[in-house]
Scaffold this motif. Structure first.
Motif, mmCIF file in Angstrom:
data_model
loop_
_atom_site.group_PDB
_atom_site.id
_atom_site.type_symbol
_atom_site.label_atom_id
_atom_site.label_comp_id
_atom_site.label_asym_id
_atom_site.label_seq_id
_atom_site.Cartn_x
_atom_site.Cartn_y
_atom_site.Cartn_z
ATOM 1 N N ASP A 84 28.065 25.568 -30.779
ATOM 2 C CA ASP A 84 27.602 27.164 -30.653
ATOM 3 C C ASP A 84 26.722 27.202 -32.226
ATOM 4 N N ALA A 85 27.562 26.606 -33.082
ATOM 5 C CA ALA A 85 26.792 26.736 -34.269
ATOM 6 C C ALA A 85 25.687 25.989 -34.545
ATOM 7 N N VAL A 86 25.437 24.987 -34.077
ATOM 8 C CA VAL A 86 24.217 23.848 -33.940
ATOM 9 C C VAL A 86 23.112 24.709 -33.217
ATOM 10 N N GLU A 87 23.345 25.449 -32.111
ATOM 11 C CA GLU A 87 22.650 25.923 -31.513
ATOM 12 C C GLU A 87 21.977 27.215 -32.196
ATOM 13 N N ALA A 88 22.785 27.950 -32.812
ATOM 14 C CA ALA A 88 22.322 29.121 -33.554
ATOM 15 C C ALA A 88 21.380 28.747 -34.685
ATOM 16 N N ALA A 89 21.747 27.365 -35.462
ATOM 17 C CA ALA A 89 20.869 26.977 -36.565
ATOM 18 C C ALA A 89 19.530 26.793 -35.931
ATOM 19 N N LEU A 90 19.428 25.999 -34.765
ATOM 20 C CA LEU A 90 18.332 25.642 -34.410
ATOM 21 C C LEU A 90 17.505 26.780 -33.878
ATOM 22 N N THR A 98 24.149 16.409 -39.000
ATOM 23 C CA THR A 98 25.559 16.464 -38.097
ATOM 24 C C THR A 98 25.938 14.920 -38.278
ATOM 25 N N ALA A 99 27.453 15.009 -38.124
ATOM 26 C CA ALA A 99 28.113 13.531 -37.966
ATOM 27 C C ALA A 99 28.612 13.448 -36.608
ATOM 28 N N ASN A 100 28.348 14.336 -35.546
ATOM 29 C CA ASN A 100 28.912 14.649 -34.312
ATOM 30 C C ASN A 100 28.477 13.718 -33.210
ATOM 31 N N LYS A 101 29.129 12.748 -33.030
ATOM 32 C CA LYS A 101 28.478 11.844 -31.811
ATOM 33 C C LYS A 101 28.769 12.396 -30.488
ATOM 34 N N ALA A 102 30.042 12.969 -30.284
ATOM 35 C CA ALA A 102 30.207 13.463 -28.916
ATOM 36 C C ALA A 102 29.440 14.872 -28.606
ATOM 37 N N LEU A 103 28.934 15.577 -29.409
ATOM 38 C CA LEU A 103 27.915 16.552 -29.284
ATOM 39 C C LEU A 103 26.655 16.138 -28.810
ATOM 40 N N LEU A 104 26.233 14.971 -29.646
ATOM 41 C CA LEU A 104 24.766 14.452 -29.506
ATOM 42 C C LEU A 104 24.906 13.901 -28.061
ATOM 43 N N ALA A 105 26.106 12.969 -27.688
ATOM 44 C CA ALA A 105 26.032 12.501 -26.440
ATOM 45 C C ALA A 105 25.938 13.092 -25.198
ATOM 46 N N ALA A 106 26.794 14.549 -25.454
ATOM 47 C CA ALA A 106 27.003 15.229 -24.122
ATOM 48 C C ALA A 106 25.654 16.176 -24.037
ATOM 49 N N HIS A 107 25.296 16.787 -25.240
ATOM 50 C CA HIS A 107 24.067 17.689 -25.148
ATOM 51 C C HIS A 107 22.857 17.464 -25.980
ATOM 52 N N GLY A 108 22.474 15.975 -26.253
ATOM 53 C CA GLY A 108 21.551 15.616 -27.091
ATOM 54 C C GLY A 108 20.230 16.133 -26.491
ATOM 55 N N ALA A 109 19.971 16.086 -25.064
ATOM 56 C CA ALA A 109 18.731 16.384 -24.487
ATOM 57 C C ALA A 109 18.445 18.009 -24.836
ATOM 58 N N HIS A 110 19.228 18.762 -24.671
ATOM 59 C CA HIS A 110 19.424 20.190 -24.668
ATOM 60 C C HIS A 110 19.097 20.602 -26.224
ATOM 61 N N LEU A 111 19.698 19.922 -27.133
ATOM 62 C CA LEU A 111 19.663 20.218 -28.667
ATOM 63 C C LEU A 111 18.183 19.796 -29.195
ATOM 64 N N ALA A 112 17.692 18.633 -28.445
ATOM 65 C CA ALA A 112 16.116 18.301 -28.770
ATOM 66 C C ALA A 112 15.225 19.111 -28.544
ATOM 67 N N THR A 113 15.425 19.862 -27.075
ATOM 68 C CA THR A 113 14.544 20.651 -26.671
ATOM 69 C C THR A 113 14.362 21.874 -27.751
ATOM 70 N N LEU A 114 15.636 22.398 -27.979
ATOM 71 C CA LEU A 114 15.835 23.565 -29.125
ATOM 72 C C LEU A 114 15.195 23.332 -30.205
ATOM 73 N N ALA A 115 15.269 22.109 -30.835
ATOM 74 C CA ALA A 115 14.589 21.710 -32.077
ATOM 75 C C ALA A 115 13.181 21.849 -32.243
ATOM 76 N N ALA A 116 12.763 21.096 -30.648
ATOM 77 C CA ALA A 116 11.305 21.070 -30.774
ATOM 78 C C ALA A 116 10.666 22.561 -30.495
ATOM 79 N N LYS A 117 11.404 23.420 -29.812
ATOM 80 C CA LYS A 117 10.870 24.716 -29.701
ATOM 81 C C LYS A 117 10.826 25.644 -30.846
ATOM 82 N N HIS A 118 11.749 25.259 -31.882
ATOM 83 C CA HIS A 118 11.940 26.135 -33.139
ATOM 84 C C HIS A 118 11.290 25.716 -34.397
#
Length: 423
Positions: A84-90, A98-118
């Motif tokens: 929730d916090a990473v999404e809010a930041a992006l 981040t040092a969170n490998k589980a987050l990136l492994a599970a939601h990496g594509a979604h978070l990369a899309t958010l980063a590119a958009k913003h």
């Protein structure tokens, strides 16, 4: 170079290590200003003074605070407050470290899309192999190379357990208990010993090396719970070492990923990586083979990796989240059991009775299993005899068929154990 205002969520071992660097005299202190922090408990005694910093009970509020440029997420976990916090930041246009490998492994594509958009950056050197700069090596140093495989020992807990079992002859349960006492293993060690933690890290390395988002679901995972001293002793007799090997490699136009115990030849660069160390081996063209070895966890190594990402951001360095320059997107092939072609180690336990060896060899011959070595160990008791054999290169699926037929015979005391061999 610009001064970055950062917020840090998660004040455990790594978080406190990062604050020491930020408040010290080193390079990080000259490029960041910590303005806010968040953790589970405000009143906990800490060895760094945080009373001058703005405290946030909710990491999401810290993540979207107008007073920060970069949100540093050290909470952990694939979901919940970390996600929730990473999404809010992006979404607020903040960069994320981040040092969170589980987050990136599970939601990496979604978070990369958010980063590119913003227009935000996501940096995660600390998510894989602690202080070893393998993300930077793949994304920058090897950007002009064609990567053929990435492999490594990516979980210090498992490497410590296997090393101690190998050196002392003790059982998995005994060494696991010691690892828990020493702080190398959690009270619930399942994420480590099942191979899942190494799998999270491997999926991130694969995404960078081969292009595309992480695909944890295609990984084949096998842990170390079934490994016994007899396997380590037999491996040593064969001139090999047992390691939990995480590997992603090109097979035709696909990428195959696996985490599984493997017997490595003594000359393999990972074979002698002992204790809680991590190691990564990259095979690439034109550079050849590179080996990186170092501490994979702990306050110093992991905080160092986080600090390195922050310094890069202060230089306004931009990078794709996963795909590197010159890398084409690749399909990750589901690595199902039976898909590998290799030499294999097989450990059987059979009844101590006449004709047992003949039944084993007849069954293996029926399935065209060519034996390279065959070793009958002394009986463990009146009812159980261990047998260890290695095969010539073959399809694992064919070996599975032979093992399935063997398992139906009355001579078998327990299911066989199979591990690939790699030189």
């Amino acid at each position: 170079m610009s001064m970055l205002k950062i917020g840090v969520a998660g004040l455990g071992t790594v978080g406190m290590g990062l604050l020491k660097l930020a408040f010290g005299q080193g390079p990080l202190a000259s490029v960041v200003q910590v303005v806010g922090v968040s953790a589970r408990t405000l009143g906990r005694v800490r060895d760094v003074d945080i009373t001058h910093l703005t405290w946030f009970d909710d990491p999401v509020e810290l993540a979207k605070s107008p007073n920060i440029d970069v949100f540093v997420e050290l909470i952990g976990g694939a979901d919940g407050s970390a996600k929730d916090a990473v999404e809010a930041a992006l979404m607020a246009g903040k960069h994320v470290v981040t040092a969170n490998k589980a987050l990136l492994a599970a939601h990496g594509a979604h978070l990369a899309t958010l980063a590119a958009k913003h227009g935000s950056e996501i940096r995660y050197e600390a998510a894989v192999a602690g202080g070893i700069p393998v993300i930077k090596a793949l994304r920058e140093g090897l950007a002009a190379n064609y990567i053929t495989s990435v492999s490594g020992v990516l979980n210090g807990t498992c490497n410590f357990i296997l090393t101690e079992m190998d050196e002392s002859g003790r059982s998995f349960a005994e060494v696991l208990a010691e690892a828990q006492r020493l702080g190398y293993a959690e009270a619930d060690p399942s994420l480590d010993v099942s191979g899942a933690d190494a799998g999270h890290k491997l999926s991130i390395l694969s995404a960078i090396a081969f292009g595309g988002p992480p695909d944890f679901s295609s990984l084949r995972l096998e842990g170390i719970e079934a490994i016994e001293p007899i396997d380590l002793e037999s491996a040593k007799f064969l001139g090999r070492r047992v390691k939990l090997l995480a590997k992603a490699a090109r097979v035709g136009s696909f990428i195959v990923q696996s985490v599984r115990p493997t017997l490595l030849g003594q000359d393999h660069p990972i074979a002698r990586v002992n204790g809680a160390l991590n190691a990564v081996v990259i095979d690439a063209d034109p550079v050849g083979r590179l080996s990186l070895v170092g501490a994979g966890a702990g306050a110093g190594p992991t905080a160092s990796a986080v600090a390195g990402d922050l310094i890069d951001l202060s230089h306004q360095d931009t990078r794709p989240v996963f795909s590197g320059p010159g890398q084409a997107n690749s399909r990750f092939l589901p690595n199902q059991q039976g898909s590998a072609i290799s030499k294999f180690y097989v450990r059987l336990r059979v009844a101590d009775r006449a004709g047992t060896i003949a039944k084993i060899t007849d069954t293996l011959a029926k399935h065209l299993v060519s034996i390279e070595s065959f070793l009958q160990k002394p009986p463990e008791d009146a009812a159980r005899v261990p047998i260890v054999l290695t095969t010539q290169p073959m399809a694992e699926g064919d070996l599975f068929k032979a093992m399935a037929e063997l398992s139906r015979l009355e001579i078998m005391v327990e299911p066989p154990i199979l591990m690939p061999l790699e030189d």
